[in-house]
Design a protein around this motif. Structure first.
Motif, PDB file in Angstrom:
ATOM      1  N   SER A   1      -4.200   7.012   8.974  1.00 57.22           N
ATOM      2  CA  SER A   1      -5.612   7.105   8.462  1.00 57.22           C
ATOM      3  C   SER A   1      -5.914   6.682   7.293  1.00 57.22           C
ATOM      4  O   SER A   1      -7.185   6.189   7.098  1.00 57.22           O
ATOM      5  CB  SER A   1      -5.989   8.634   8.939  1.00 57.22           C
ATOM      6  OG  SER A   1      -5.268   9.609   7.592  1.00 57.22           O
ATOM      7  N   ASP A   2      -5.212   6.598   6.337  1.00 60.84           N
ATOM      8  CA  ASP A   2      -5.592   6.102   5.059  1.00 60.84           C
ATOM      9  C   ASP A   2      -5.121   4.516   4.818  1.00 60.84           C
ATOM     10  O   ASP A   2      -5.230   3.916   3.741  1.00 60.84           O
ATOM     11  CB  ASP A   2      -4.862   6.745   3.769  1.00 60.84           C
ATOM     12  CG  ASP A   2      -3.294   6.801   3.935  1.00 60.84           C
ATOM     13  OD1 ASP A   2      -2.705   6.554   4.910  1.00 60.84           O
ATOM     14  OD2 ASP A   2      -2.708   7.336   2.876  1.00 60.84           O
ATOM     15  N   LEU A   3      -4.834   3.921   5.867  1.00 58.23           N
ATOM     16  CA  LEU A   3      -4.209   2.454   5.784  1.00 58.23           C
ATOM     17  C   LEU A   3      -5.444   1.573   6.451  1.00 58.23           C
ATOM     18  O   LEU A   3      -6.021   2.177   7.203  1.00 58.23           O
ATOM     19  CB  LEU A   3      -2.808   2.366   6.544  1.00 58.23           C
ATOM     20  CG  LEU A   3      -1.763   3.036   6.043  1.00 58.23           C
ATOM     21  CD1 LEU A   3      -0.520   2.928   6.658  1.00 58.23           C
ATOM     22  CD2 LEU A   3      -1.299   2.484   4.467  1.00 58.23           C
TER      23      LEU A   3
ATOM     24  N   ARG B   1       0.798  -1.228   0.052  1.00 59.24           N
ATOM     25  CA  ARG B   1       0.051  -0.179  -0.124  1.00 59.24           C
ATOM     26  C   ARG B   1       0.894   1.279   0.069  1.00 59.24           C
ATOM     27  O   ARG B   1       0.304   2.320  -0.296  1.00 59.24           O
ATOM     28  CB  ARG B   1      -1.025   0.135   1.126  1.00 59.24           C
ATOM     29  CG  ARG B   1      -2.018  -1.189   1.220  1.00 59.24           C
ATOM     30  CD  ARG B   1      -2.672  -1.238   2.550  1.00 59.24           C
ATOM     31  NE  ARG B   1      -3.340  -2.115   2.600  1.00 59.24           N
ATOM     32  CZ  ARG B   1      -4.828  -2.737   1.903  1.00 59.24           C
ATOM     33  NH1 ARG B   1      -5.222  -1.841   1.037  1.00 59.24           N
ATOM     34  NH2 ARG B   1      -5.382  -3.685   1.979  1.00 59.24           N
TER      35      ARG B   1
ATOM     36  N   GLY C   1      -6.031   1.471  10.117  1.00 61.04           N
ATOM     37  CA  GLY C   1      -6.641   2.694  10.494  1.00 61.04           C
ATOM     38  C   GLY C   1      -5.809   3.750  11.622  1.00 61.04           C
ATOM     39  O   GLY C   1      -4.728   3.255  11.862  1.00 61.04           O
TER      40      GLY C   1
END
Length: 155
Positions: A50-52, A23, A55
């Motif tokens: 926050s975009d993984l 990712r 969280g």
């Protein structure tokens, strides 16, 4: 809430997991890890992940109000005063009252106290120096007085 070392390490673990899953690329991982170690608050850390999928890093404890402590709480304790330095000063001051009998103890205590102060970092160098000066003045004064009496008796 300020971030702890453990909070930063948990965030870096989430970032490394995101990299392992593909990712994040290597450059993005390095940039986010550097920011994680520089983050001051838990909110700063939460933004990094926050975009993984894992969280944001969960807060382990609710935010609580902590009463401010007295400013002196975090000040280091002053070094203790060397006891021999205090004794040297007391003996030096008592030289006049005792007719010079405490002059030699003042000199001995003053020298040993200054040596201990240099070795251990204790406070009290001024006390030791005061005892030394008064002790030497008393000892030299009495020695001169005795020599003058001997010379006067011999004439």
């Amino acid at each position: 809430m300020l971030a702890s070392h453990a909070d930063r390490e948990r965030t870096v673990d989430v970032l490394r997991a995101g990299f392992a899953e593909g990712r994040l690329d290597q450059q993005e991982l390095e940039r986010r890890v550097a920011r994680a170690y520089q983050a001051r608050t838990v909110a700063d850390l939460a933004l990094l992940v926050s975009d993984l999928p894992q969280g944001p890093v969960p807060q382990t404890a609710p935010v609580q109000y902590v009463a401010p402590m007295a400013p002196a709480t975090f000040l280091p304790r002053p070094p203790k005063t060397n006891e021999k330095a205090v004794g040297a000063m007391v003996c030096g001051v008592l030289c006049l009252a005792t007719g010079g009998l405490t002059g030699i103890p003042a000199v001995i205590l003053g020298h040993t106290a200054r040596a201990e102060i240099r070795r251990t970092g204790d406070a009290g160098d001024t006390y030791a120096l005061t005892g030394l000066v008064l002790g030497w003045l008393s000892t030299v004064g009495w020695a001169l007085l005795i020599m003058l009496m001997i010379l006067a008796a011999g004439v």
